[in-house]
Design a protein around this motif. Structure first.
Motif, PDB file in Angstrom:
ATOM      1  N   LYS A   1      48.947  49.120  47.606  1.00  0.00           N
ATOM      2  CA  LYS A   1      48.192  48.185  48.459  1.00  0.00           C
ATOM      3  C   LYS A   1      47.718  46.979  47.651  1.00  0.00           C
ATOM      4  O   LYS A   1      47.538  47.051  46.433  1.00  0.00           O
ATOM      5  N   LYS A   2      47.495  45.881  48.378  1.00  0.00           N
ATOM      6  CA  LYS A   2      47.085  44.617  47.771  1.00  0.00           C
ATOM      7  C   LYS A   2      45.796  44.147  48.430  1.00  0.00           C
ATOM      8  O   LYS A   2      45.642  44.270  49.652  1.00  0.00           O
ATOM      9  N   GLY A   3      44.881  43.606  47.628  1.00  0.00           N
ATOM     10  CA  GLY A   3      43.612  43.194  48.216  1.00  0.00           C
ATOM     11  C   GLY A   3      42.943  42.039  47.495  1.00  0.00           C
ATOM     12  O   GLY A   3      43.355  41.636  46.406  1.00  0.00           O
ATOM     13  N   ILE A   4      41.895  41.536  48.141  1.00  0.00           N
ATOM     14  CA  ILE A   4      41.082  40.454  47.580  1.00  0.00           C
ATOM     15  C   ILE A   4      39.624  40.895  47.602  1.00  0.00           C
ATOM     16  O   ILE A   4      39.131  41.380  48.626  1.00  0.00           O
ATOM     17  N   ILE A   5      38.955  40.722  46.473  1.00  0.00           N
ATOM     18  CA  ILE A   5      37.547  41.095  46.353  1.00  0.00           C
ATOM     19  C   ILE A   5      36.715  39.831  46.164  1.00  0.00           C
ATOM     20  O   ILE A   5      36.863  39.119  45.170  1.00  0.00           O
ATOM     21  N   PHE A   6      35.840  39.573  47.121  1.00  0.00           N
ATOM     22  CA  PHE A   6      34.907  38.447  47.049  1.00  0.00           C
ATOM     23  C   PHE A   6      33.582  38.911  46.436  1.00  0.00           C
ATOM     24  O   PHE A   6      33.056  39.955  46.820  1.00  0.00           O
ATOM     25  N   GLY A   7      33.043  38.130  45.509  1.00  0.00           N
ATOM     26  CA  GLY A   7      31.644  38.293  45.138  1.00  0.00           C
ATOM     27  C   GLY A   7      31.309  39.037  43.866  1.00  0.00           C
ATOM     28  O   GLY A   7      30.128  39.251  43.587  1.00  0.00           O
ATOM     29  N   ALA A   8      32.298  39.443  43.078  1.00  0.00           N
ATOM     30  CA  ALA A   8      31.977  40.107  41.815  1.00  0.00           C
ATOM     31  C   ALA A   8      31.330  39.100  40.867  1.00  0.00           C
ATOM     32  O   ALA A   8      31.915  38.054  40.581  1.00  0.00           O
ATOM     33  N   LEU A   9      30.134  39.393  40.416  1.00  0.00           N
ATOM     34  CA  LEU A   9      29.408  38.484  39.538  1.00  0.00           C
ATOM     35  C   LEU A   9      29.282  39.051  38.132  1.00  0.00           C
ATOM     36  O   LEU A   9      29.641  38.423  37.145  1.00  0.00           O
ATOM     37  N   ASP A  10      28.734  40.270  38.046  1.00  0.00           N
ATOM     38  CA  ASP A  10      28.585  40.957  36.769  1.00  0.00           C
ATOM     39  C   ASP A  10      28.704  42.453  37.017  1.00  0.00           C
ATOM     40  O   ASP A  10      28.918  42.891  38.145  1.00  0.00           O
ATOM     41  N   GLU A  11      28.561  43.237  35.975  1.00  0.00           N
ATOM     42  CA  GLU A  11      28.807  44.680  36.096  1.00  0.00           C
ATOM     43  C   GLU A  11      27.789  45.394  36.989  1.00  0.00           C
ATOM     44  O   GLU A  11      27.984  46.562  37.344  1.00  0.00           O
TER      45      GLU A  11
END
Length: 267
Positions: free
Chosen positions: A9-19
Motif C-alpha cells: 500500500k501507498k500513503g501520504i502522512i500530513f503533519g509529522a513535526l517531531d518524534e
C-alpha cells in the motif's frame, strides 16, 4: 510485531513535526507494516521540526505543502503519485493550529481573523485535501482517509478555545465527503477522537498538563498514547476495516463514555 497489514500500500502522512507527534508514530508504523509513504508538512513547520530525520529513517520523500493552498495540495498529490508509482491507498490528516490559543486569548475575546485562520488550517484544509484527491482521482478503490480530532467537538473544554469548533467542522467534512467517496469508489473517510496526548502542539494548550492527568484518571484504561493511536490508524488503513466509514471513532481509553470515576476524587 509487524504483520504486513499494509504490504504493497501507498500513503501520504500530513503533519509529522517531531518524534512526539502522532503523525510521526503513524508514519513509522505504516512503514513497519509494509507501506510506502511520502511525508508532508507546511514549510514553516518543517523549519522547526525534525521531519527530515524521519524521512531519512523511513526512506520517504518529503513534499512541502501548505494544506490551505489548493495549488500546493495538487502538487503534493501529483508528485506523490509519481514517487510512489500510482494512486495512494491511505492518507492521514494530522493538522491543527490556533493563534488564539498560542496567544492566550480567552474564548470570550477572540481575534476573529485568527479564528478564520484556525478554521482554514485545522478543518477546511481537510476538505481541500479531499477535494484535490477527488478531482485528481488520486486514491485507489477501497482506500482510507483519516483525520485526527478531539472530544471537544462534542463537549465543552473551555481552554480548547475555537479549536473545538474546528474539530466539529472537521468531523462533519468526514461524514459529508465520506458519502461521496463511498458512492464513487468505496473509499472510506473517518475521524479518530484521540485522548489528550503529550505532543508539541497539545502541550501548548493552557492547563494541558493538569487536564492530561484528569483524563488519565477518568479513563478506565488511562489515556491512549500516540503509539497505540498509530496502531489504530494502521488498522483503519488496512483491508480489515473495509466497511467502516463516516464514523467518529473514539480512541481514548473509555473517557468518552464516563460520567464520573471515583479515582478522580481520590476515593
Amino acid at each position: 510485531m509487524p504483520n504486513n497489514l499494509l504490504a504493497g500500500k501507498k500513503g501520504i502522512i500530513f503533519g509529522a513535526l517531531d518524534e512526539n507527534s502522532i503523525a510521526w508514530k503513524v508514519a513509522e508504523r505504516c512503514v513497519e507494516e509494509g507501506a510506502s509513504i511520502t511525508l508532508t508538512n507546511a514549510p514553516v513547520a518543517m523549519r522547526f521540526g525534525q521531519i527530515k530525520d524521519l524521512a531519512e529513517k523511513l526512506n520517504a520523500e518529503i513534499i512541502p505543502a501548505d494544506a490551505t493552498s489548493m495549488e500546493d495540495l495538487e502538487n503534493l498529490f501529483t508528485k506523490s503519485m509519481e514517487i510512489l508509482g500510482g494512486k495512494v491507498d491511505f492518507v492521514l490528516h494530522s493538522i491543527g493550529m490556533s493563534i488564539n490559543v498560542r496567544k492566550g486569548k480567552e474564548y470570550t475575546d477572540l481575534n476573529h481573523d485568527w479564528m478564520q485562520k484556525t478554521f482554514d488550517v485545522s478543518a477546511i484544509s481537510f476538505h481541500k485535501m479531499m477535494q484535490v484527491m477527488w478531482k485528481l482521482d488520486a486514491i485507489n478503490d477501497w482506500g482510507s482517509i483519516l483525520a485526527l480530532t478531539y472530544i471537544a467537538a462534542q463537549r465543552t473544554f473551555p481552554d480548547y478555545n475555537e479549536m473545538a469548533e474546528s474539530k466539529a467542522l472537521l468531523e462533519s467534512f468526514a461524514r459529508s465527503f465520506g458519502y461521496h467517496f463511498g458512492m464513487r469508489n468505496k473509499v472510506r473517510v473517518n475521524t479518530i477522537s484521540q485522548s489528550p496526548t503529550m505532543t508539541t502542539a497539545g502541550s501548548g494548550v493552557k492547563g494541558f498538563t493538569e487536564f492530561f492527568g484528569y483524563a488519565d484518571k477518568m479513563s478506565p484504561l488511562g489515556n491512549a498514547p500516540a503509539e497505540t493511536c498509530a496502531d489504530y490508524c494502521v488498522s483503519l488503513f488496512s483491508d480489515l476495516t473495509k466497511m467502516v466509514t463516516m464514523q467518529n471513532l473514539y480512541h481514548d481509553g473509555g473517557f468518552s463514555n464516563m460520567g464520573m470515576n471515583p479515582a478522580v476524587l481520590g476515593l
